[in-house]
Design an enzyme around this catalytic site. Structure first.
Site, PDB file in Angstrom:
ATOM      1  N   VAL A  12      24.428  49.622  87.598  1.00 13.81           N
ATOM      2  CA  VAL A  12      25.587  50.376  87.091  1.00 13.81           C
ATOM      3  C   VAL A  12      25.158  51.760  86.594  1.00 13.81           C
ATOM      4  O   VAL A  12      25.799  52.771  86.880  1.00 13.81           O
ATOM      5  CB  VAL A  12      26.290  49.580  85.978  1.00 13.81           C
ATOM      6  CG1 VAL A  12      27.316  50.435  85.263  1.00 13.81           C
ATOM      7  CG2 VAL A  12      26.942  48.332  86.553  1.00 13.81           C
ATOM      8  N   ASP A  51      11.465  52.707  76.203  1.00 14.83           N
ATOM      9  CA  ASP A  51      12.481  51.902  75.544  1.00 14.83           C
ATOM     10  C   ASP A  51      13.442  52.845  74.804  1.00 14.83           C
ATOM     11  O   ASP A  51      13.005  53.821  74.188  1.00 14.83           O
ATOM     12  CB  ASP A  51      11.776  50.956  74.554  1.00 14.83           C
ATOM     13  CG  ASP A  51      12.745  49.997  73.924  1.00 14.83           C
ATOM     14  OD1 ASP A  51      12.864  48.887  74.447  1.00 14.83           O
ATOM     15  OD2 ASP A  51      13.390  50.369  72.908  1.00 14.83           O
ATOM     16  N   ALA A  73      20.339  47.334  79.051  1.00 15.39           N
ATOM     17  CA  ALA A  73      20.546  46.038  78.392  1.00 15.39           C
ATOM     18  C   ALA A  73      19.777  44.957  79.123  1.00 15.39           C
ATOM     19  O   ALA A  73      19.421  45.116  80.289  1.00 15.39           O
ATOM     20  CB  ALA A  73      22.031  45.674  78.391  1.00 15.39           C
ATOM     21  N   ARG A  74      19.557  43.886  78.413  1.00 21.26           N
ATOM     22  CA  ARG A  74      19.139  42.635  79.045  1.00 21.26           C
ATOM     23  C   ARG A  74      20.441  41.943  79.440  1.00 21.26           C
ATOM     24  O   ARG A  74      21.344  41.823  78.605  1.00 21.26           O
ATOM     25  CB  ARG A  74      18.342  41.773  78.064  1.00 21.26           C
ATOM     26  CG  ARG A  74      17.142  42.494  77.468  1.00 21.26           C
ATOM     27  CD  ARG A  74      15.984  42.632  78.445  1.00 21.26           C
ATOM     28  NE  ARG A  74      15.055  43.677  78.034  1.00 21.26           N
ATOM     29  CZ  ARG A  74      14.794  44.764  78.754  1.00 21.26           C
ATOM     30  NH1 ARG A  74      15.348  44.947  79.936  1.00 21.26           N
ATOM     31  NH2 ARG A  74      13.953  45.667  78.314  1.00 21.26           N
ATOM     32  N   TYR A 139      24.207  36.339  75.678  1.00 20.91           N
ATOM     33  CA  TYR A 139      24.430  37.689  76.226  1.00 20.91           C
ATOM     34  C   TYR A 139      25.767  38.258  75.726  1.00 20.91           C
ATOM     35  O   TYR A 139      25.825  39.361  75.174  1.00 20.91           O
ATOM     36  CB  TYR A 139      24.399  37.618  77.759  1.00 20.91           C
ATOM     37  CG  TYR A 139      24.933  38.843  78.443  1.00 20.91           C
ATOM     38  CD1 TYR A 139      24.236  40.047  78.385  1.00 20.91           C
ATOM     39  CD2 TYR A 139      26.142  38.807  79.139  1.00 20.91           C
ATOM     40  CE1 TYR A 139      24.734  41.180  79.012  1.00 20.91           C
ATOM     41  CE2 TYR A 139      26.638  39.928  79.770  1.00 20.91           C
ATOM     42  CZ  TYR A 139      25.935  41.118  79.698  1.00 20.91           C
ATOM     43  OH  TYR A 139      26.434  42.238  80.312  1.00 20.91           O
ATOM     44  N   ASN A 170      33.623  41.583  86.974  1.00 21.53           N
ATOM     45  CA  ASN A 170      32.512  41.334  87.910  1.00 21.53           C
ATOM     46  C   ASN A 170      32.249  42.563  88.779  1.00 21.53           C
ATOM     47  O   ASN A 170      32.967  42.811  89.746  1.00 21.53           O
ATOM     48  CB  ASN A 170      32.815  40.105  88.764  1.00 21.53           C
ATOM     49  CG  ASN A 170      32.724  38.838  87.942  1.00 21.53           C
ATOM     50  OD1 ASN A 170      33.494  38.651  86.996  1.00 21.53           O
ATOM     51  ND2 ASN A 170      31.776  37.986  88.271  1.00 21.53           N
ATOM     52  N   ARG A 225      37.251  35.010  89.695  1.00 27.98           N
ATOM     53  CA  ARG A 225      36.733  36.192  89.010  1.00 27.98           C
ATOM     54  C   ARG A 225      37.413  37.448  89.533  1.00 27.98           C
ATOM     55  O   ARG A 225      37.961  37.467  90.627  1.00 27.98           O
ATOM     56  CB  ARG A 225      35.208  36.330  89.254  1.00 27.98           C
ATOM     57  CG  ARG A 225      34.368  35.214  88.637  1.00 27.98           C
ATOM     58  CD  ARG A 225      34.329  35.336  87.136  1.00 27.98           C
ATOM     59  NE  ARG A 225      33.472  34.344  86.501  1.00 27.98           N
ATOM     60  CZ  ARG A 225      33.844  33.107  86.180  1.00 27.98           C
ATOM     61  NH1 ARG A 225      35.071  32.702  86.441  1.00 27.98           N
ATOM     62  NH2 ARG A 225      33.012  32.283  85.585  1.00 27.98           N
ATOM     63  N   ASP A 293      30.073  28.812  82.212  1.00 32.06           N
ATOM     64  CA  ASP A 293      31.018  29.506  83.091  1.00 32.06           C
ATOM     65  C   ASP A 293      32.456  29.214  82.670  1.00 32.06           C
ATOM     66  O   ASP A 293      32.859  28.048  82.643  1.00 32.06           O
ATOM     67  CB  ASP A 293      30.877  28.996  84.540  1.00 32.06           C
ATOM     68  CG  ASP A 293      29.968  29.851  85.387  1.00 32.06           C
ATOM     69  OD1 ASP A 293      29.607  30.965  84.952  1.00 32.06           O
ATOM     70  OD2 ASP A 293      29.614  29.407  86.495  1.00 32.06           O
TER      71      ASP A 293
HETATM   72  N1  UDP Z   1      28.627  31.314  91.509  1.00 37.66           N
HETATM   73  C1  UDP Z   1      28.440  30.279  92.415  1.00 37.66           C
HETATM   74  N2  UDP Z   1      27.231  30.174  93.033  1.00 37.66           N
HETATM   75  C2  UDP Z   1      26.201  31.038  92.791  1.00 37.66           C
HETATM   76  C3  UDP Z   1      26.421  32.107  91.871  1.00 37.66           C
HETATM   77  C4  UDP Z   1      27.643  32.209  91.256  1.00 37.66           C
HETATM   78  O1  UDP Z   1      29.330  29.465  92.664  1.00 37.66           O
HETATM   79  O2  UDP Z   1      25.114  30.870  93.367  1.00 37.66           O
HETATM   80  C5  UDP Z   1      29.940  31.442  90.859  1.00 37.66           C
HETATM   81  C6  UDP Z   1      29.878  31.406  89.341  1.00 37.66           C
HETATM   82  O3  UDP Z   1      30.005  30.075  88.886  1.00 37.66           O
HETATM   83  C7  UDP Z   1      31.086  32.258  88.957  1.00 37.66           C
HETATM   84  C8  UDP Z   1      31.218  33.254  90.099  1.00 37.66           C
HETATM   85  O4  UDP Z   1      30.447  32.703  91.185  1.00 37.66           O
HETATM   86  O5  UDP Z   1      32.249  31.483  88.933  1.00 37.66           O
HETATM   87  C9  UDP Z   1      30.689  34.613  89.773  1.00 37.66           C
HETATM   88  O6  UDP Z   1      29.388  34.437  89.205  1.00 37.66           O
HETATM   89  P1  UDP Z   1      28.444  35.670  88.889  1.00 37.66           P
HETATM   90  O7  UDP Z   1      27.144  35.120  88.392  1.00 37.66           O
HETATM   91  O8  UDP Z   1      28.406  36.583  90.083  1.00 37.66           O
HETATM   92  O9  UDP Z   1      29.206  36.461  87.758  1.00 37.66           O
HETATM   93  P2  UDP Z   1      29.762  35.974  86.319  1.00 37.66           P
HETATM   94  O10 UDP Z   1      31.220  35.703  86.525  1.00 37.66           O
HETATM   95  O11 UDP Z   1      28.980  34.798  85.885  1.00 37.66           O
HETATM   96  O12 UDP Z   1      29.550  37.181  85.479  1.00 37.66           O
END
Ligand code: UDP
Length: 331
Positions: A12, A51, A73-74, A139, A170, A225, A293
């Site tokens: 980003v 840093d 950020a981490r 996070y 996302n 998402r 999630d």
């Molecule tokens: N997801 C998945 N398989 C993967 C990675 C992510 O099904 O290998 C799903 C995850 O559970 C979420 C969506 O894809 O519902 C988006 O995940 P991501 O990690 O990209 O972004 P987040 O919404 O966690 O920030």
């Protein structure tokens, strides 16, 4: 303006730096290069390796810095829960040091990379900025703590610091410059995000994609998402800086804005889009839900539209995936 972009060697941050340069600003990138890439720093930006907490005085004290875009950020959700100290120090303590340095050097503007993870499991959809904030992982908790700190610093500075926290949903896609070649995109050493992982299957770098749960209360049972193109996201940072330059931060000096397309796509819909764009069958297998999630995360971007005048221009999922795919293939 002269602007500092922390984390400007990351996904980003580098795209924000590119947009700021293209708009005629001078840009200094601060990045410790632990997860960022030196070659992602856009041409024309000056890179200071270090840093944020260590180099803030050097960078902000050097001249008239008009603002800071704080992306460093981490940001690995799973890791944050396993290694909280890395996140509370790396995100919160570092940002407090930055806030102190902003105050010492009278820097008037801050745009902060916040996140939808500050909301946790939402009660209503789409999510507005006054929704309850109950993060389900470390996070998100650290980003929320920073949002609170920024609000306090901005309020206490009586007009001295104006700030905007942008809560990203996302982020996806890649920056395609005037050449049409996608130059800046997502490349994490540890990749956890859905779209780049699915594209790795199409590239032959992994066998299949795991779908984390198909028993969610959503139309097809998979998580929903809100995918926002990184170029639209970057534009919001420029608009936030413009708002602050006009002195239009709200009372208290701190504006919080969600950034998403306002449309939800399920995991299966994303995989289908990737199949269409790549022409690859992309095998998928249902796996258990991933801890932490939420089922559905979709933004209301009404405030960003009303306050910043922001409107996403890349709302088509296939278009977002196509840019990510072009970038993935160029690596
Ligand atoms: N997801 C998945 N398989 C993967 C990675 C992510 O099904 O290998 C799903 C995850 O559970 C979420 C969506 O894809 O519902 C988006 O995940 P991501 O990690 O990209 O972004 P987040 O919404 O966690 O920030």
């Amino acid at each position: 303006m002269t602007l500092v972009v922390t984390g400007g060697a990351g996904y980003v941050g580098s795209v924000c730096a590119r947009h700021l340069l293209d708009a005629g600003n001078d840009v200094v990138v601060v990045d410790d290069l632990t997860t960022g890439h030196r070659d992602a720093v856009p041409d024309g930006a000056r890179l200071v390796v270090g840093d944020v907490a260590d180099v803030a005085d050097e960078v902000l004290g050097a001249g008239d810095v008009d603002g800071v875009v704080h992306c460093a950020a981490r940001s690995l959700v799973g890791e944050s829960t396993e290694q909280p100290a890395k996140y509370w120090h790396g995100n919160v303590v570092t940002t407090i040091a930055l806030l102190d340095a902003l105050r010492r050097h009278h820097v008037p503007r801050l745009v902060f990379s916040s996140t939808a993870a500050t909301y946790g499991e939402p009660e209503t959809s789409p999510i507005t900025e006054d929704a309850p904030t109950r993060p389900t992982n470390t996070y998100g908790a650290t980003k929320l703590a920073i949002d609170h700190a920024i609000g306090n610093y901005a309020a206490a500075s009586a007009g001295g610091l104006g700030a905007v926290s942008l809560r990203y949903f996302n982020v996806a896609g890649a920056h395609t410059g005037t050449t049409g070649v996608p130059a800046l995109g997502e490349r994490h050493a540890v990749e956890t995000h859905l779209i780049p992982l699915v594209l790795q299957v199409a590239l032959g770098q992994r066998e299949e994609i795991a779908v984390f749960g198909d028993d969610w209360p959503t139309p097809d049972g998979t998580c929903v998402r809100d995918y926002i193109h990184v170029d639209d996201l970057a534009e919001a940072h420029l608009l936030a800086l413009d708002l602050l330059a006009r002195g239009e931060a709200p009372d208290g000096g701190h504006l919080v804005c969600n950034l998403g397309n306002g449309t939800g796509f399920s995991v299966l819909e994303v995989i289908e889009a990737c199949r269409r764009v790549t022409g690859h069958p992309i095998p998928a297998r249902v796996a258990p839900r991933r801890a932490g999630d939420p089922g559905v995360l979709v933004a209301s971007s009404a405030r960003a539209r009303d306050q910043l005048g922001w409107k996403p221009s890349h709302t088509d999922l296939d278009g977002i995936v196509a840019d990510a795919w072009a970038f993935a293939r160029s690596r």
